[in-house]
Design an enzyme around this catalytic site. Structure first.
Site, mmCIF file in Angstrom:
data_model
loop_
_atom_site.group_PDB
_atom_site.id
_atom_site.type_symbol
_atom_site.label_atom_id
_atom_site.label_comp_id
_atom_site.label_asym_id
_atom_site.label_seq_id
_atom_site.Cartn_x
_atom_site.Cartn_y
_atom_site.Cartn_z
ATOM 1 N N ASP A 102 32.931 -9.790 3.943
ATOM 2 C CA ASP A 102 31.593 -10.334 4.102
ATOM 3 C C ASP A 102 31.688 -11.862 3.972
ATOM 4 O O ASP A 102 32.040 -12.540 4.933
ATOM 5 C CB ASP A 102 30.704 -9.692 3.026
ATOM 6 C CG ASP A 102 29.238 -10.017 3.178
ATOM 7 O OD1 ASP A 102 28.838 -10.487 4.253
ATOM 8 O OD2 ASP A 102 28.476 -9.805 2.222
ATOM 9 N N LYS A 130 32.250 -8.617 8.775
ATOM 10 C CA LYS A 130 30.918 -9.180 9.008
ATOM 11 C C LYS A 130 31.105 -10.666 9.250
ATOM 12 O O LYS A 130 30.856 -11.496 8.376
ATOM 13 C CB LYS A 130 30.050 -9.006 7.757
ATOM 14 C CG LYS A 130 29.436 -7.661 7.599
ATOM 15 C CD LYS A 130 28.497 -7.707 6.406
ATOM 16 C CE LYS A 130 27.831 -6.385 6.214
ATOM 17 N NZ LYS A 130 27.073 -6.363 4.946
ATOM 18 N N PHE A 151 23.563 -3.491 6.008
ATOM 19 C CA PHE A 151 24.277 -2.860 4.900
ATOM 20 C C PHE A 151 24.949 -1.591 5.392
ATOM 21 O O PHE A 151 24.309 -0.698 5.933
ATOM 22 C CB PHE A 151 23.365 -2.582 3.709
ATOM 23 C CG PHE A 151 24.165 -2.405 2.462
ATOM 24 C CD1 PHE A 151 24.533 -3.511 1.711
ATOM 25 C CD2 PHE A 151 24.614 -1.146 2.071
ATOM 26 C CE1 PHE A 151 25.331 -3.365 0.573
ATOM 27 C CE2 PHE A 151 25.407 -0.996 0.937
ATOM 28 C CZ PHE A 151 25.762 -2.109 0.191
HETATM 29 P P1 5GP Z 1 33.057 -10.720 0.097
HETATM 30 O O1 5GP Z 1 33.777 -11.347 -1.039
HETATM 31 O O2 5GP Z 1 33.830 -10.780 1.392
HETATM 32 O O3 5GP Z 1 31.673 -11.283 0.257
HETATM 33 O O4 5GP Z 1 32.803 -9.232 -0.339
HETATM 34 C C1 5GP Z 1 33.418 -8.171 0.228
HETATM 35 C C2 5GP Z 1 33.065 -6.923 -0.551
HETATM 36 O O5 5GP Z 1 31.658 -6.764 -0.643
HETATM 37 C C3 5GP Z 1 33.548 -5.683 0.168
HETATM 38 O O6 5GP Z 1 34.834 -5.340 -0.212
HETATM 39 C C4 5GP Z 1 32.521 -4.655 -0.243
HETATM 40 O O7 5GP Z 1 32.894 -4.070 -1.462
HETATM 41 C C5 5GP Z 1 31.254 -5.450 -0.427
HETATM 42 N N1 5GP Z 1 30.401 -5.397 0.788
HETATM 43 C C6 5GP Z 1 30.110 -6.383 1.645
HETATM 44 N N2 5GP Z 1 29.305 -5.970 2.636
HETATM 45 C C7 5GP Z 1 29.081 -4.654 2.403
HETATM 46 C C8 5GP Z 1 28.322 -3.641 3.102
HETATM 47 O O8 5GP Z 1 27.680 -3.839 4.140
HETATM 48 N N3 5GP Z 1 28.353 -2.394 2.552
HETATM 49 C C9 5GP Z 1 29.041 -2.114 1.414
HETATM 50 N N4 5GP Z 1 28.993 -0.861 0.987
HETATM 51 N N5 5GP Z 1 29.754 -3.028 0.743
HETATM 52 C C10 5GP Z 1 29.786 -4.286 1.234
#
Ligand code: 5GP
Ligand code: MG
Ligand code: MG
Length: 178
Positions: A102, A130, A151
């Site tokens: 994300d 994403k 989500f």
């Molecule tokens: P980042 O550090 O890249 O922002 O976070 C990534 C983590 O956030 C992913 O490994 C996941 O655990 C959570 N995450 C981000 N987007 C989503 C989503 O759309 N659905 C779910 N279930 N988890 C997400």
């Protein structure tokens, strides 16, 4: 389909085909390397199990647990290690396996940490990306699919610890998480 779900993005069949492709690519790229595959818990556990079976090379499997979003579906850039690795990354070629990227904060932090610990190389395999909500610059070396900023649940991904066991990947209705 469960009433909380909006749309199925990828079916079991699509997922299987994509994981096969990624496994082939990784097998080719790590032929002469010392591969250490690290899954980030809990979200990656199903992708990890599928992916390592598509990699035809000797490798080490490990998991790391870091603090995640919790209930409010938002990242603050802070990463806390809840469970560290069992082995040393020193001199090894580390492949970090994630369910979804994300903001990118989580992987960027772990990458830096592994480099400091003396890893020979650090690459990422993320089943979902994403891309629009990325906050840091990074290359995702092995990527399944790009997804919109909704989500997402299923295939290991949860909402409040539910839906991880769905064999497909789906979006959650906004009214469920907003
Ligand atoms: P980042 O550090 O890249 O922002 O976070 C990534 C983590 O956030 C992913 O490994 C996941 O655990 C959570 N995450 C981000 N987007 C989503 C989503 O759309 N659905 C779910 N279930 N988890 C997400
Ligand atoms: Mg995750
Ligand atoms: Mg989660």
């Amino acid at each position: 389909m469960n009433k909380a779900l909006k749309e199925i993005l990828f079916s079991e069949e699509e997922i299987r085909a994509k994981v096969k492709e990624l496994g082939k690519e990784i097998t080719h790229d790590y032929m002469d390397k010392d591969l250490y595959v690290v899954g980030i818990l809990k979200g990656s556990f199903i992708f990890m199990a599928d992916l390592v079976r598509e990699i035809s090379l000797p490798l080490l499997v490990d998991f790391m647990s870091v603090s995640s979003y919790g209930r409010n579906a938002k990242s603050n850039g802070e990463v806390k290690i809840l469970k560290d690795l069992d082995f040393s990354v020193e001199g090894r070629d580390v492949l970090i396996v994630e369910d979804i990227i994300d903001s990118g904060y989580t992987l960027k932090y772990i990458e830096q940490m592994f480099k400091t610990r003396g890893a020979n190389s650090v690459k990422f395999a993320a089943f979902l990306d994403k891309k629009e909500s990325r906050k840091v610059e990074m290359e995702v070396h092995y990527k399944g699919y790009e997804v919109p900023n909704d989500f997402i649940v299923g295939y290991g991904l949860d909402y409040s610890e539910e839906y991880r066991n769905l064999p497909y990947i789906a979006t959650l209705k906004e009214e469920v998480y907003k």
